[in-house]
Design an enzyme around this catalytic site. Structure first.
Site, short mmCIF file in Angstrom:
data_model
loop_
_atom_site.label_atom_id
_atom_site.label_comp_id
_atom_site.label_asym_id
_atom_site.label_seq_id
_atom_site.Cartn_x
_atom_site.Cartn_y
_atom_site.Cartn_z
N GLU A 113 -11.17 5.24 -5.77
CA GLU A 113 -11.46 3.80 -5.70
C GLU A 113 -11.92 3.25 -7.06
O GLU A 113 -12.69 3.90 -7.77
CB GLU A 113 -12.53 3.53 -4.65
N ARG A 126 -0.39 -5.35 4.95
CA ARG A 126 0.24 -4.81 3.75
C ARG A 126 1.50 -4.04 4.11
O ARG A 126 1.56 -3.39 5.16
CB ARG A 126 -0.72 -3.88 3.00
N ARG A 160 0.88 -1.18 0.00
CA ARG A 160 0.00 0.00 0.00
C ARG A 160 0.91 1.21 0.00
O ARG A 160 1.68 1.42 0.92
CB ARG A 160 -0.91 -0.01 1.22
#
Length: 357
Positions: free
Chosen positions: A66, A109, A58
């Site tokens: 999005e 992540r 990330r």
């Protein structure tokens, strides 16, 4: 961060540059070399290698529109961001991965800045208007550079800031609306070191925003709540350093001589500054009334043979300090009257949380 159109932008950039030198940032960055496997969206990629137990990255301190959040997307901005990142990082690209204070998030992540040669890919996404800055403490690396890139993109109407088709919601606002949740992070102003409650986040311009998961995080970072003020009038009013039969705990009493209440959130009680016992941070939501008292009780904190008692503001500024050279059980050193001069002998009748007069 929510869409906010303002002008002119150039003077803001100049102002930010002037401030940057006043607020040095620290980090504990580590670097790794890796190979891009594939791009998921505008701020997420997979690596062919595993770093810190994961190959999913990330991208740090940015947020892109999005492409698929609970079945909904922010188009055309989401796809545009993904396509641009794919152009920058096609499969097989060798990259340098740079982490910050916290290397992974709650989802496992890797949180990282990605470099393709000398190009900071995260910053380039912001500079081209495909991402907005999204700094979450304590990962503050490159704050000034990224905010300048955001302002440059905004000034030039790039990507999601194109005035003919501006994005109506910032990514986190979109996620909150789709999920039915409200903004839950506290937001600080990097330059004033003030923070606001989550619902008031729009009070802080995008280029100054620092997000905190909790209010205690904001206080730990040295921020104070907007609307509250640091009172230099507070005094250490009574100290009982040696517990005994009548007072099984040591205590420090703070007195507020003003005509208004004071928010004590984040204030610190200590002994020797930068030494001795660990400082005590007063919890968020604690107030001391006008002409009132706050008492902290503790055990085995102060030395019976002599010690310092220190009151500090949330930013570490010493507000008041008292040194005693001896102590006796169940006796206190006091100011007489409240807020006045310190007594030269110990008081055998302590008045914890009450007037010394």
């Amino acid at each position: 961060m929510k869409k906010r159109f303002f002008s002119p932008v150039l003077p803001v950039i100049v102002t930010l540059i002037a401030f940057w030198g006043l607020f040095p940032l620290t980090s504990s960055a580590a670097t790794y070399t890796a190979t891009i496997d594939r791009v998921v969206d505008g701020d997420t990629v997979y690596l062919k290698e595993t770093i810190q137990g994961t190959n999913r990255v990330r991208m740090l301190s940015i947020d892109t529109p999005e492409t698929n959040y609970q079945g909904q997307s922010q188009e055309p901005w989401g796809t545009a961001a993904k396509n641009y990142l794919q152009q920058l990082l096609p499969s097989g690209t060798r990259v340098t991965i740079e982490t910050d204070v916290e290397e992974t998030d709650a989802y496992g992540r890797l949180l990282a800045h990605i470099y393709k040669g000398s190009l900071d890919v995260n910053k380039e996404m912001v500079r081209q208007g495909h991402a907005v800055t999204y700094y979450i403490w304590p990962n503050m690396l490159h704050f000034q550079e990224y905010q300048q890139a955001y302002l440059e993109a905004k000034q030039n109407g790039r990507g999601m800031w194109n005035p003919s088709n501006p994005i109506p919601e910032l990514p986190f606002e979109f996620r909150d609306r789709v999920s039915g949740q409200s903004q839950d992070k506290y937001v600080g102003d990097f330059f004033t070191k003030k923070y606001v409650v989550p619902s008031d986040y729009k009070q802080i311009p995008i280029e100054k925003r620092v997000f905190f998961f909790t209010e205690s995080d904001a206080l730990s970072a040295g921020y104070t709540k907007e609307g509250s003020s640091i009172s230099s009038d507070l005094v250490i009013n009574e100290v009982l350093p040696a517990s005994g039969t009548n007072y099984p705990k040591e205590f420090v009493e703070i007195y507020n001589p003003t005509d208004y209440s004071v928010d004590l959130s984040g204030y610190i009680i200590d002994d020797i500054v930068n030494g001795g016992s660990s400082p005590y941070t007063i919890p968020s939501g604690t107030t001391i009334p006008a002409k009132g008292y706050f008492v902290w009780e503790t055990s085995a904190y102060y030395n019976n043979s002599g010690d310092d008692v220190t009151l500090k503001s949330p930013d570490g500024t010493v507000i008041d300090q008292y040194h005693y050279s001896s102590s006796s059980a169940d006796k206190s050193w006091v100011r007489m009257p409240d807020g006045g001069s310190w007594s030269t002998t110990m008081d055998s009748t302590p008045t914890k949380g009450a007037s010394n007069n």
